[in-house]
Design a protein around this motif. Structure first.
Motif, mmCIF file in Angstrom:
data_model
loop_
_atom_site.group_PDB
_atom_site.id
_atom_site.type_symbol
_atom_site.label_atom_id
_atom_site.label_comp_id
_atom_site.label_asym_id
_atom_site.label_seq_id
_atom_site.Cartn_x
_atom_site.Cartn_y
_atom_site.Cartn_z
ATOM 1 N N GLN A 119 0.832 -1.223 0.000
ATOM 2 C CA GLN A 119 0.000 0.000 0.000
ATOM 3 C C GLN A 119 0.859 1.263 0.000
ATOM 4 O OE1 GLN A 119 -2.219 -0.595 3.672
ATOM 5 N NE2 GLN A 119 -1.966 -2.786 3.250
ATOM 6 N N MET A 120 2.163 1.108 -0.104
ATOM 7 C CA MET A 120 3.047 2.271 0.025
ATOM 8 C C MET A 120 3.811 2.524 -1.272
ATOM 9 S SD MET A 120 4.453 1.198 3.790
ATOM 10 C CE MET A 120 5.134 2.698 4.447
ATOM 11 N N SER A 121 4.374 3.724 -1.364
ATOM 12 C CA SER A 121 5.175 4.083 -2.521
ATOM 13 C C SER A 121 6.406 4.838 -2.018
ATOM 14 C CB SER A 121 4.296 4.966 -3.423
ATOM 15 O OG SER A 121 5.093 5.682 -4.301
ATOM 16 N N THR A 122 7.568 4.511 -2.571
ATOM 17 C CA THR A 122 8.803 5.143 -2.088
ATOM 18 C C THR A 122 9.883 5.042 -3.163
ATOM 19 O OG1 THR A 122 10.377 5.160 -0.239
ATOM 20 C CG2 THR A 122 9.723 3.013 -1.050
ATOM 21 N N ALA A 167 6.671 -3.989 -5.351
ATOM 22 C CA ALA A 167 6.100 -2.749 -4.798
ATOM 23 C C ALA A 167 6.407 -1.542 -5.687
ATOM 24 C CB ALA A 167 6.654 -2.522 -3.403
ATOM 25 N N GLU A 168 5.783 -0.411 -5.317
ATOM 26 C CA GLU A 168 5.991 0.846 -6.044
ATOM 27 C C GLU A 168 7.320 1.464 -5.589
ATOM 28 O OE1 GLU A 168 4.592 2.405 -8.613
ATOM 29 O OE2 GLU A 168 3.539 0.502 -8.735
ATOM 30 N N SER A 169 8.405 0.933 -6.094
ATOM 31 C CA SER A 169 9.724 1.411 -5.686
ATOM 32 C C SER A 169 10.726 1.072 -6.779
ATOM 33 C CB SER A 169 10.119 0.716 -4.383
ATOM 34 O OG SER A 169 11.478 0.923 -4.134
ATOM 35 N N ALA A 170 11.583 2.028 -7.098
ATOM 36 C CA ALA A 170 12.524 1.813 -8.201
ATOM 37 C C ALA A 170 13.727 0.975 -7.779
ATOM 38 C CB ALA A 170 13.003 3.161 -8.727
ATOM 39 N N LEU A 207 11.433 0.974 -14.526
ATOM 40 C CA LEU A 207 10.056 1.287 -14.919
ATOM 41 C C LEU A 207 9.290 1.934 -13.783
ATOM 42 C CD1 LEU A 207 9.096 -1.972 -16.844
ATOM 43 C CD2 LEU A 207 9.752 0.244 -17.774
ATOM 44 N N LYS A 208 9.811 1.768 -12.576
ATOM 45 C CA LYS A 208 9.068 2.258 -11.424
ATOM 46 C C LYS A 208 9.649 3.546 -10.850
ATOM 47 C CE LYS A 208 6.982 -2.046 -10.100
ATOM 48 N NZ LYS A 208 7.035 -3.223 -9.221
ATOM 49 N N LYS A 209 10.455 4.238 -11.621
ATOM 50 C CA LYS A 209 11.003 5.521 -11.130
ATOM 51 C C LYS A 209 9.866 6.452 -10.779
ATOM 52 C CE LYS A 209 15.563 6.940 -12.160
ATOM 53 N NZ LYS A 209 16.235 5.662 -12.237
ATOM 54 N N ARG A 210 9.942 7.071 -9.565
ATOM 55 C CA ARG A 210 8.859 7.989 -9.187
ATOM 56 C C ARG A 210 9.070 9.350 -9.808
ATOM 57 N NH1 ARG A 210 7.033 8.197 -3.186
ATOM 58 N NH2 ARG A 210 9.110 8.979 -2.791
#
Ligand SMILES: C[S@@+](CC[C@H](N)C(=O)[O-])C[C@H]1O[C@@H](n2cnc3c(N)ncnc32)[C@H](O)[C@@H]1O
Length: 210
Positions: A119-122, A167-170, A207-210
């Protein structure tokens, strides 16, 4: 009557001390952004990624990363480890000065990272689970043996790594004994930083770079 931390060790209690001792020495002489830990999480000149420390433990790695300027979310699922850490952070925060300024970049959450991370992004997820027992267990530091007696073996550490990789992390950075191979179930890392006793396996997902 003793307090709840007394059962950890009669001879030398396990405490979280951000103010004095070894950690303070490392703050001053640990090598700054040149140390392996900083490189492993992508801290470099002008870049201070936001980091989730999925295995907070005594918070030492987090404290070093926060001292270099990154904001850290620490997750710890052992109630007693969480309470020790919260206590150490509170004392450090009250101490004022540089220590309290570092602590202000650290946010501690009680819970299981396997459940929380999706549930997190970093920018970066940092993982330092209880490592497999080495044959020369006398080499394992007293503090690590004390933590192991409290939290056990982290038998779901591979599940944690896989959760982090989705997860949402590069970047995912895994601290592991230098000479111990990872189980086959873990995908190959992008590159490694190898030290004397530990290494960091770094997984980059551009692909997941914020
Ligand atoms: C080896 S210690 C981490 C030491 C830490 N890097 C330090 O600098 O003090 C591992 C810690 O991660 C915690 N842990 C392991 N798996 C976890 C998970 N899925 N979620 C939250 N905490 C976890 C354990 O309870 C233990 O306290």
């Amino acid at each position: 009557m003793g307090n709840k931390f007394d059962r950890i060790s009669k001879s030398r209690p396990l405490i979280v001390d951000f103010i004095g001792g070894a950690l303070n020495h490392r703050l001053n002489f640990g090598g700054g952004i040149g140390q392996d830990l900083a490189k492993a999480v992508g801290i470099k000149s002008g870049i201070r990624p936001e980091i989730i420390d999925a295995t907070a433990g005594l918070g030492r790695d987090s404290f070093i990363m926060a001292s270099l300027g990154s904001k850290i979310t620490l997750i710890e699922r052992s109630q007693i480890m969480h309470d020790l850490l919260a206590d150490g952070m509170k004392k450090a925060s009250n101490a004022g000065g540089r220590t309290s300024e570092i602590i202000s970049r650290m946010r501690l959450i009680y819970g299981d990272a396997i459940e929380l991370i999706p549930q997190m992004s970093t920018d970066v997820i940092y993982i330092d689970p209880m490592h497999p027992l080495r044959q020369k267990s006398a080499l394992v530091k007293l503090e690590m043996r004390q933590i192991r007696s409290l939290v056990g073996e982290d038998i779901d550490q591979i599940e944690l790594v896989k959760t982090a990789l989705h997860a949402e992390s590069a970047r995912v950075s895994l601290k592991w004994p230098a000479k111990t191979p990872l189980p086959d179930a873990v995908p190959k890392c992008t590159y490694q930083i190898v030290g004397k006793s530990v290494r960091f396996d770094i997984f980059i997902n551009s692909l997941k770079k914020r």
